[in-house]
Each structure stands twice: as C-alpha cells, then as structure tokens.
Design a protein around this motif. Structure first.
Motif, short mmCIF file in Angstrom:
data_model
loop_
_atom_site.label_atom_id
_atom_site.label_comp_id
_atom_site.label_asym_id
_atom_site.label_seq_id
_atom_site.Cartn_x
_atom_site.Cartn_y
_atom_site.Cartn_z
N VAL A 1 -15.35 -1.13 28.21
CA VAL A 1 -14.85 -2.83 28.32
C VAL A 1 -13.91 -2.36 29.58
CG1 VAL A 1 -13.73 -4.34 27.03
CG2 VAL A 1 -15.42 -3.18 25.83
N GLY A 2 -13.08 -1.46 29.22
CA GLY A 2 -11.82 -1.33 29.77
C GLY A 2 -12.54 -1.05 31.44
N ILE A 3 -12.72 0.35 31.65
CA ILE A 3 -12.92 0.35 33.08
C ILE A 3 -13.76 -0.39 33.95
CG2 ILE A 3 -13.96 2.52 34.93
CD1 ILE A 3 -11.34 3.23 34.34
N ILE B 1 -11.28 -6.28 20.73
CA ILE B 1 -11.34 -6.12 19.15
C ILE B 1 -12.14 -6.50 18.48
CG2 ILE B 1 -10.25 -7.83 17.97
CD1 ILE B 1 -8.80 -9.04 20.00
N ILE B 2 -13.49 -6.57 19.19
CA ILE B 2 -14.53 -6.20 18.43
C ILE B 2 -15.28 -4.75 18.21
CG2 ILE B 2 -16.63 -6.84 18.12
CD1 ILE B 2 -16.72 -9.38 19.38
N ILE B 3 -14.88 -4.05 19.61
CA ILE B 3 -15.13 -2.40 19.37
C ILE B 3 -14.40 -2.21 18.50
CG2 ILE B 3 -16.05 -0.67 20.66
CD1 ILE B 3 -17.44 -2.57 22.87
N GLY B 4 -13.19 -2.01 18.98
CA GLY B 4 -11.92 -1.23 17.90
C GLY B 4 -12.29 -1.91 16.91
N THR B 5 -12.93 -2.52 16.25
CA THR B 5 -12.31 -3.36 14.48
C THR B 5 -13.34 -2.03 14.03
OG1 THR B 5 -11.34 -5.02 14.60
CG2 THR B 5 -12.47 -4.95 12.71
N MET B 6 -14.35 -2.14 14.43
CA MET B 6 -16.21 -1.80 14.22
C MET B 6 -15.84 -0.26 13.82
SD MET B 6 -19.06 -4.02 15.86
CE MET B 6 -20.31 -3.22 14.96
N VAL C 1 -6.00 9.37 10.76
CA VAL C 1 -6.02 8.87 9.81
C VAL C 1 -4.42 7.67 10.29
CG1 VAL C 1 -5.64 7.60 7.71
CG2 VAL C 1 -6.62 9.71 8.07
N ILE C 2 -3.62 7.52 11.12
CA ILE C 2 -2.84 7.05 11.63
C ILE C 2 -3.68 6.75 12.95
CG2 ILE C 2 -0.63 7.13 12.98
CD1 ILE C 2 -0.89 6.87 9.63
N ILE C 3 -3.74 7.48 13.31
CA ILE C 3 -5.43 7.04 15.00
C ILE C 3 -5.59 6.10 14.73
CG2 ILE C 3 -5.88 8.29 16.81
CD1 ILE C 3 -3.30 8.63 16.96
N LEU C 4 -7.08 6.25 13.82
CA LEU C 4 -7.75 5.43 13.95
C LEU C 4 -6.83 3.87 13.52
CD1 LEU C 4 -10.38 7.22 11.85
CD2 LEU C 4 -10.45 7.20 14.21
N LEU C 5 -6.01 4.16 12.58
CA LEU C 5 -5.15 2.60 11.92
C LEU C 5 -4.90 1.55 13.14
CD1 LEU C 5 -3.90 3.84 8.70
CD2 LEU C 5 -5.97 2.12 8.63
N GLY C 6 -4.29 2.51 14.21
CA GLY C 6 -4.19 2.06 15.18
C GLY C 6 -4.63 1.57 16.80
N ASN C 7 -6.25 1.79 15.84
CA ASN C 7 -7.18 2.22 17.16
C ASN C 7 -7.29 0.89 17.84
OD1 ASN C 7 -10.04 3.51 18.52
ND2 ASN C 7 -10.63 1.91 17.76
N VAL C 8 -7.47 -0.70 17.50
CA VAL C 8 -7.37 -1.71 17.96
C VAL C 8 -5.98 -2.00 19.24
CG1 VAL C 8 -7.35 -3.88 18.13
CG2 VAL C 8 -8.55 -2.53 15.68
N ILE C 9 -5.19 -1.48 19.33
CA ILE C 9 -3.71 -1.44 18.90
C ILE C 9 -4.45 -0.28 21.25
CG2 ILE C 9 -2.36 -0.41 20.39
CD1 ILE C 9 -1.05 -1.10 17.05
N THR C 10 -4.53 0.54 20.53
CA THR C 10 -4.83 1.53 22.01
C THR C 10 -6.56 1.18 22.84
OG1 THR C 10 -4.92 3.56 20.25
CG2 THR C 10 -5.85 4.10 22.36
N HIS C 11 -6.78 0.36 22.15
CA HIS C 11 -8.64 -0.40 22.95
C HIS C 11 -7.48 -1.77 23.76
CE1 HIS C 11 -12.03 1.16 21.31
NE2 HIS C 11 -11.17 2.18 20.99
#
Length: 450
Positions: free
Chosen positions: A73-75, A105-110, A141-151
C-alpha cells in the motif's frame, strides 16, 4: 489550492540539489530505521541471551510478511502521488491519501487476526525449536497486536515524503528510533519484561509517530490533507496503488520464504545458534541496504514527477546519480564485513560461538556488495516510474529465481557454507540481469527526450 504548496521544483531545480534535498533526509531516516532494527537485537542479545537472538531471528519472516503488506500500500501510494503531482492531478492525489488510510486498516486488521490464530504453527514452520519458540512467540504476539499501527505509520510516512515533506518524514522516523531506543532498556532491564519489553517499545514508538502524522495531515494548509470525501473507497486508485506496490510486496514475501529456507538450513547444518548468527548478519547487511533504500526514496519523487511530466533527460540523470552513491554505500558495507566483522558482531553478543558463526557468515554475505547497490536502485527506478512488471521481475530474479534454487542445491554439497554462499551468488546474477535491462531502457529514453 495555493501554488506555493505544489512541489514544482521537482521539474525545474538542478537534479543534484533535488537529490540531496530529498535523499539526505530519507537516508538519515533510513539510517535511523536501520538502528531501530538493530536496537532490539542488541538489547535482547545483551539483556536476555544468545538464544533470544535466535528467537528474534525466527520472527524475521513474520516481520517481512507484515512489511510486505505495508509496502504493498505505502510504496504504491508514494509512487502514485508523485506521478499525479507531476501530472497536476491534485484531486486524484488527495484520493490516494484517503485510500491509503482505508487499505492499511483493512489489510492490517486481517493480517493480525489470521496470524494470531496460527502463531505457533507459523513460527515452527519458520524454523523455531523447543529452545526458541518461547522467545519468538513472546515477541511476535505483541508486534502483531500493533500491526495496524505499523501499517498506518509506514504508509502515511511514504505519502508525506512524496508530497514534498522529506524533512518531516525524516523527523518522524528519527522520533520513532529515539523513543524505541529509550524505552528498550527501561522495559527490558528496569521493568524486567524481557523480549516482550522490546516489542512493546517498538509498538509504542510507532504509535507516537502515527499520532504526529495524523496531526500533520489534518492541517488544511497542506497540499494533501484529510478532509471529507477522500475516505470513500476508489477501486481504480486502489488497483493502481496495489499494482505499483506489487513489486516491493513480492520482494518482501520472497524475503520471507528466503529467511525460512535459511533458518531451516542453519538449524539443520549447525543448530539454533547459527540462526542467531544469520539474525546478526542480516541486521548488519540490511543496515546498508536500508541506506540505499533511503537514496531510492529520495530518487522516487524526482523520477516519478519528471517521468509524469515527460522530462526524460532529468529522469536519466537522477537514475545515474542515485546508482553512483548507492555503489559507494554498499562498497563501505563490503569493506566493513571483510575487514572488521568481529568488532561488529561483538556489539550484539558476548557468546564466542555465536560471534564465530556470525563473522564467518558476514564475510561470505558481503562478497559482492560493491555491485548490489546499483541493482537495488535499478529495481526501484522501474517501480518509481510505474513500470511495475520490470520492477517485479528484477525483484524476483534476485529473491526467488536464483536464490531459492541456490538455497536448495548448494547446502547439499557444501553444508553451512552452501547456505551462506547462496546469498552472494544471487546478488551477482541479479546485478548482471539488471545492468542489461537498464541499458536497454536508457536507449529507449533517449529516443523520447523532449
């Protein structure tokens, strides 16, 4: 819309000045990002232990897949914004911003939901053992819980850079690194949270920068800003973004499978500590690759804008200048890896076996690094001007078409050395193919000069 906010200097200013203006902040940001990647490894290695470094290395494929969806998405959005600004299509550029937000948001959540459901089986598939699964799971597990933030953080930073704010994008990256570096030792050593503390520090650092990004894009005086009407899904724009972003996406997915093969090869021929050695070597080598990627980020809006405006001499000039500086950077990596590898690896660990494995691997890995800088630039150049097919091919030839067969065949003959040697062999072949393709493309550009 006020013309003072339109980055028209991309089509008129001297190329060397533009590249310095856009690339230096990006290089600083990517250097900071490389330190950001290394900080967790250093503090985990020194504060938790050698096996924890191996556990962290097991998460690399997971991180690569997550990054793949973020760059998809970003690039893609970054390139599309540059081209639209070059074409003076500001309405479409605004819609790109809104659709970046929605898609992330959509891709990160899925991705988070699916990954958390199968986290242990995935980690074992990536090379975890009974000795390392605990560390890998605690971190991931922690990284995945913050995945939407990262995206969202990476996606909005790409758009910010392409819309004429490379300095702000740089400061956001530096802020993330500084916060993470401060929080890491506090969470690991003071609070005693171990490898989980490093993951929490990573997510919190990105959250702080994301809040800052949102404040910037809420400013109505910005060329691109959040406003009513841009958050409606535009499937044509989404399709264009995903098509352009497909090259780095496939490169990251390929990197995931590469790391899986490497991790399993390391475990088979040497054991868990060899996986940790690859983790260290990967961090060191990737630091220089990230700096080249910073150069590419500086090149991208210049190449994209001028290609959109059909200023072909300027397009070729920024390509040549970027490739030159990239070669210098990767040559420095080669010299460090060959001359002082032990000094570098001791930053991560005091375990002598892990140090010896890392030194051996680093010397082999950087063997053809003086050539790889230009190859990375060429692949990114095709992506920057919207030639997604060529960019995808150049990404795949290094990461898939050559490297995967090498990783399957060479270890059978040379064991651990065969695993390490696969990396420089694929680098050499990719450089040869990239050189042939760009020479042909430059000849085509010369016939299109305006």
């Amino acid at each position: 819309m006020s013309s003072q906010f339109i980055p028209t200097e991309l089509g008129t200013e001297k190329i060397s000045k533009l590249l310095r203006q856009y690339a230096v902040p990006a290089i600083i940001a990517m250097t900071a990002a490389s330190l950001y990647n290394m900080v967790d490894s250093i503090f985990i290695g020194q504060g938790v232990g050698a096996l924890a470094i191996s556990g962290l290395a097991i998460t690399f494929p997971f991180m690569n897949i997550a990054a793949a969806f973020g760059t998809l998405v970003g690039i893609g959005a970054s390139t599309l914004v540059s081209v639209k600004l070059g074409q003076k299509d500001y309405t479409s550029a605004q819609k790109v911003l809104g659709n970046v937000f929605i898609l992330n948001i959509i891709i990160g959540t899925m991705f988070t939901i699916v990954s958390l459901l199968f986290v242990d089986p995935i980690l074992y598939f990536f090379g975890a053992s009974e000795n390392t699964i605990f560390y890998a799971r605690e971190y991931m597990v922690i990284i995945l819980l913050g995945n939407v933030i990262t995206h969202l953080y990476f996606g909005l930073n790409n758009v910010l850079r392409s819309s004429g704010h490379p300095q702000k994008a740089m400061m956001l990256t530096i802020t993330t690194v500084v916060v993470n570096t401060v929080l890491d030792p506090v969470f690991i050593f003071v609070f005693g949270w171990g490898i989980q503390g490093a993951a929490i520090a990573t997510v919190l650092a990105q959250l702080i920068s994301l809040i800052w990004q949102i404040r910037i894009f809420r400013n109505k005086n910005e060329l691109l800003h959040f406003h009513k009407g841009i958050f409606h899904p535009d499937f044509r724009i989404m399709k264009d973004m995903l098509a352009i972003g497909l090259s780095p996406f496939l490169m990251n997915v390929a990197s995931c499978f590469i790391v899986i093969l490497i991790n399993n090869g390391m475990k088979k021929y040497s054991g868990d500590l060899a996986i940790g050695a690859f983790g260290i070597v990967n961090r060191v080598a990737f630091m220089f690759v990230l700096i080249v990627m910073g150069l590419n980020q500086g090149m991208q809006p210049i190449a994209g804008y001028n290609y959109g405006a059909r200023h072909m001499p300027r397009v070729m000039e920024v390509l040549k200048l970027t490739a030159f500086f990239a070669t210098i950077i990767t040559t420095v990596a080669f010299l460090i890896g060959e001359l002082i590898p032990e000094i570098v690896t001791r930053i991560f660990t005091t375990d002598e076996e892990l140090i010896n494995l890392s030194v051996y691997g680093l010397r082999i890995t950087v063997m053809f690094f003086p050539l790889i800088g230009a190859q990375i630039v060429i692949a990114n150049f095709f992506q920057s001007i919207g030639m997604a097919g060529k960019a995808i091919f150049l990404s795949l030839i290094r990461q898939v078409l050559v490297l995967i067969p090498c990783l399957i065949i060479l270890p059978g003959f040379y064991g651990l050395t065969g695993v390490w040697a696969s990396l420089p062999v694929s680098d050499l072949v990719a450089c040869i193919v990239s050189t042939i393709m760009i020479i042909y493309q430059i000849k085509k550009f010369k016939t299109e000069q305006i």
